[in-house]
Design a protein around this motif. Structure first.
Motif, PDB file in Angstrom:
ATOM      1  N   GLN A 191       0.507   7.002  -6.611  1.00 14.50           N
ATOM      2  CA  GLN A 191      -0.505   7.873  -6.200  1.00 14.50           C
ATOM      3  C   GLN A 191       0.245   8.919  -6.361  1.00 14.50           C
ATOM      4  O   GLN A 191       0.034  10.578  -6.975  1.00 14.50           O
ATOM      5  CB  GLN A 191      -1.516   8.436  -5.591  1.00 14.50           C
ATOM      6  N   ALA A 192       1.544   9.582  -5.473  1.00 17.49           N
ATOM      7  CA  ALA A 192       1.463  10.932  -5.195  1.00 17.49           C
ATOM      8  C   ALA A 192       2.140  11.438  -6.416  1.00 17.49           C
ATOM      9  O   ALA A 192       2.314  12.655  -6.733  1.00 17.49           O
ATOM     10  CB  ALA A 192       2.450  11.009  -4.274  1.00 17.49           C
ATOM     11  N   ALA A 193       3.069  10.135  -7.284  1.00 19.49           N
ATOM     12  CA  ALA A 193       3.912  10.948  -8.310  1.00 19.49           C
ATOM     13  C   ALA A 193       3.674  11.531  -9.237  1.00 19.49           C
ATOM     14  O   ALA A 193       3.264  12.528 -10.091  1.00 19.49           O
ATOM     15  CB  ALA A 193       4.565   9.590  -8.581  1.00 19.49           C
ATOM     16  N   THR A 250       4.974   6.223   5.105  1.00 16.79           N
ATOM     17  CA  THR A 250       5.147   6.975   3.613  1.00 16.79           C
ATOM     18  C   THR A 250       4.065   8.200   3.591  1.00 16.79           C
ATOM     19  O   THR A 250       5.040   9.475   3.025  1.00 16.79           O
ATOM     20  CB  THR A 250       4.712   5.517   3.128  1.00 16.79           C
ATOM     21  N   ALA A 251       3.001   8.064   4.047  1.00 14.99           N
ATOM     22  CA  ALA A 251       2.617   8.788   3.996  1.00 14.99           C
ATOM     23  C   ALA A 251       3.240  10.437   4.787  1.00 14.99           C
ATOM     24  O   ALA A 251       2.920  11.536   4.120  1.00 14.99           O
ATOM     25  CB  ALA A 251       1.260   8.928   4.843  1.00 14.99           C
ATOM     26  N   GLY A 252       3.512  10.527   5.895  1.00 14.26           N
ATOM     27  CA  GLY A 252       4.365  11.277   6.562  1.00 14.26           C
ATOM     28  C   GLY A 252       5.593  11.286   5.713  1.00 14.26           C
ATOM     29  O   GLY A 252       6.198  13.651   5.321  1.00 14.26           O
ATOM     30  N   GLU A 253       6.860  10.970   5.302  1.00 11.00           N
ATOM     31  CA  GLU A 253       7.750  11.126   4.446  1.00 11.00           C
ATOM     32  C   GLU A 253       7.056  11.404   3.571  1.00 11.00           C
ATOM     33  O   GLU A 253       8.218  12.922   2.899  1.00 11.00           O
ATOM     34  CB  GLU A 253       8.746   9.633   3.550  1.00 11.00           C
ATOM     35  N   ALA A 295       0.451  -1.266  -0.325  1.00 10.28           N
ATOM     36  CA  ALA A 295       0.417  -0.548   0.369  1.00 10.28           C
ATOM     37  C   ALA A 295       0.490   0.854   0.069  1.00 10.28           C
ATOM     38  O   ALA A 295       0.677   2.373  -0.748  1.00 10.28           O
ATOM     39  CB  ALA A 295      -0.717   0.442   1.057  1.00 10.28           C
ATOM     40  N   ALA A 296       1.898   1.117   1.081  1.00 12.01           N
ATOM     41  CA  ALA A 296       2.882   2.578   0.902  1.00 12.01           C
ATOM     42  C   ALA A 296       3.467   2.649  -0.942  1.00 12.01           C
ATOM     43  O   ALA A 296       3.764   3.930  -1.075  1.00 12.01           O
ATOM     44  CB  ALA A 296       4.230   1.992   1.581  1.00 12.01           C
ATOM     45  N   ARG A 297       3.808   1.694  -1.028  1.00 15.49           N
ATOM     46  CA  ARG A 297       4.221   1.787  -2.245  1.00 15.49           C
ATOM     47  C   ARG A 297       3.246   2.376  -3.923  1.00 15.49           C
ATOM     48  O   ARG A 297       3.537   2.946  -4.412  1.00 15.49           O
ATOM     49  CB  ARG A 297       4.813   0.423  -3.650  1.00 15.49           C
ATOM     50  N   PRO A 342       3.607  10.113  14.361  1.00 16.31           N
ATOM     51  CA  PRO A 342       4.208  11.594  15.244  1.00 16.31           C
ATOM     52  C   PRO A 342       4.527  12.000  13.526  1.00 16.31           C
ATOM     53  O   PRO A 342       4.271  13.906  13.915  1.00 16.31           O
ATOM     54  CB  PRO A 342       4.882  11.718  16.307  1.00 16.31           C
ATOM     55  N   GLN A 343       4.997  11.470  12.906  1.00 16.90           N
ATOM     56  CA  GLN A 343       5.672  12.297  11.563  1.00 16.90           C
ATOM     57  C   GLN A 343       4.268  12.197  10.715  1.00 16.90           C
ATOM     58  O   GLN A 343       5.110  12.837  10.023  1.00 16.90           O
ATOM     59  CB  GLN A 343       6.868  11.697  11.532  1.00 16.90           C
TER      60      GLN A 343
END
Ligand code: ZN
Length: 353
Positions: free
Chosen positions: A124-126, A163-166, A117-119, A226-227
């Motif tokens: 999606q972000a890209a 990953t969302a945080g990053e 899901a992180a990948r 927290p990030q």
């Protein structure tokens, strides 16, 4: 001669308040607005993918909505593409699109689901997604490869949240709410009419987890990451208890809330709600969740800006969430500006304005 009526069914009750009230109409919000929680396609957004985008932009201009956050990006490339190409391509500054998670892939991905899901989120972000929307099935209907219910704070999902945080993508999350949907459909249920009309909206416990156990999961999820920025939809998924939401906001600086579809709850506790807005002015985001609807936007502005009393919180004669009326919050300008625009600009657009 017919007998005088001795009984009346609830559905036929149409009381007209005799109270003489001030009625203020607010055509334009006091400041520009970012609608941080809304939809553009069926079933929640009103099928705007089948109408000209220029009409939509005219409506947003008329309503004073500068940026519209569309949570309907989903996970399929087609869905995301369609929204990006159809809406965002026309007016890149006016639309923000959130992606989603395809929970149905869990059985196939097994314990590697979180990494997978992180990948997907990276992809999606890209392509242009600017956030992640988690729908209410999470905590109620998402199952793992063993057929076990996945709880909200399940550690197998840590890679997704990290990953969302990053990537700096906020996660708008809706779990559990509203409380009454977990209570039996009895005459004491304040949302009896709504549940009677939509029996599939009930989540009796058992077999479903209790409302508060899901909310505990949400609290742990937000505290454990927290990030990562979380936006608790519908007033932190617990508009019925601003005390509960306040405690979590105090505990977790990475938590924000949107007020979408909950002026009915906020407006029936106007003293607490006003204090809540003032105390957490930096943490509350405007959102409507009713599709791009001029009349509903104006109703929200009336609620936030005026001291009008005892008015309908919805557009139908009988308000959908229950038979009560609301009171305006007459929020100070400094609070309005943050709630309408500044907070979402910072949290979603990464802009300090
Ligand atoms: Zn929504």
């Amino acid at each position: 001669m017919s007998e005088p009526r001795s009984d009346l069914s609830l559905a036929d009750f149409r009381p007209r308040p005799a109270l003489v009230r001030k009625e203020t109409s607010i055509d334009k919000p006091r400041f520009p607005v970012i609608d941080a929680h809304n939809h553009l396609v069926e079933p929640f957004g009103g099928g705007w993918d089948k109408k000209p985008v220029s009409l939509l932009i005219d409506l947003l201009d008329e309503a004073g909505i500068r940026v519209f956050v569309d949570l309907d990006g989903g996970w399929g490339e087609n869905v995301l593409h369609r929204h990006l190409d159809y809406f965002k391509a026309v007016a890149p500054e006016r639309f923000v699109l959130f992606g989603g998670v395809d929970w149905d892939a869990w059985p196939e991905q097994g314990d590697g689901f979180g990494e997978w899901a992180a990948r997907q989120l990276r992809a999606q972000a890209a392509r242009g997604a600017q956030g992640l929307k988690i729908w209410k099935g999470f905590g109620l209907q998402v199952h793992d490869q063993h057929g076990q219910l996945v709880t909200v704070a399940d550690e197998r999902l840590n890679p997704l949240w990290a990953t969302a945080g990053e990537l700096g993508l906020p996660v708008t999350i809706h779990v559990a709410d509203p409380v009454a949907f977990f209570d039996p459909l009895s005459p004491t249920n304040e949302r009896w009419e709504e549940l009677h009309a939509h029996p599939d909206w009930q989540f009796p416990s058992p077999p479903f987890p209790s409302f508060l156990s899901i909310m505990d999961g949400l609290a742990n999820l937000v505290a454990n990451h927290p990030q990562t920025t979380f936006i608790g939809a519908h007033v932190g998924c617990y508009a019925e208890s601003l005390q509960w939401v306040s405690q979590l906001l105090d505990r977790c600086p990475n938590l924000y809330v949107d007020i979408s579809a909950r002026i009915g709850e906020l407006g029936r506790q106007p003293y607490s709600a006003r204090r809540f807005f003032i105390d957490y002015a930096d943490r509350i985001l405007f959102g409507s969740d009713m599709g791009p609807d001029l009349e509903y936007y104006r109703l929200m502005y009336r609620f936030l800006e005026t001291d009008d009393e005892y008015f309908n919180y919805g557009l139908s004669e009988i308000p959908a969430q229950g038979r009560w009326y609301i009171y305006g919050l007459y929020l100070p300008a400094t609070v309005l500006e943050k709630v309408y625009y500044r907070n979402a600009a910072r949290v979603i657009l990464n802009r300090a304005e």
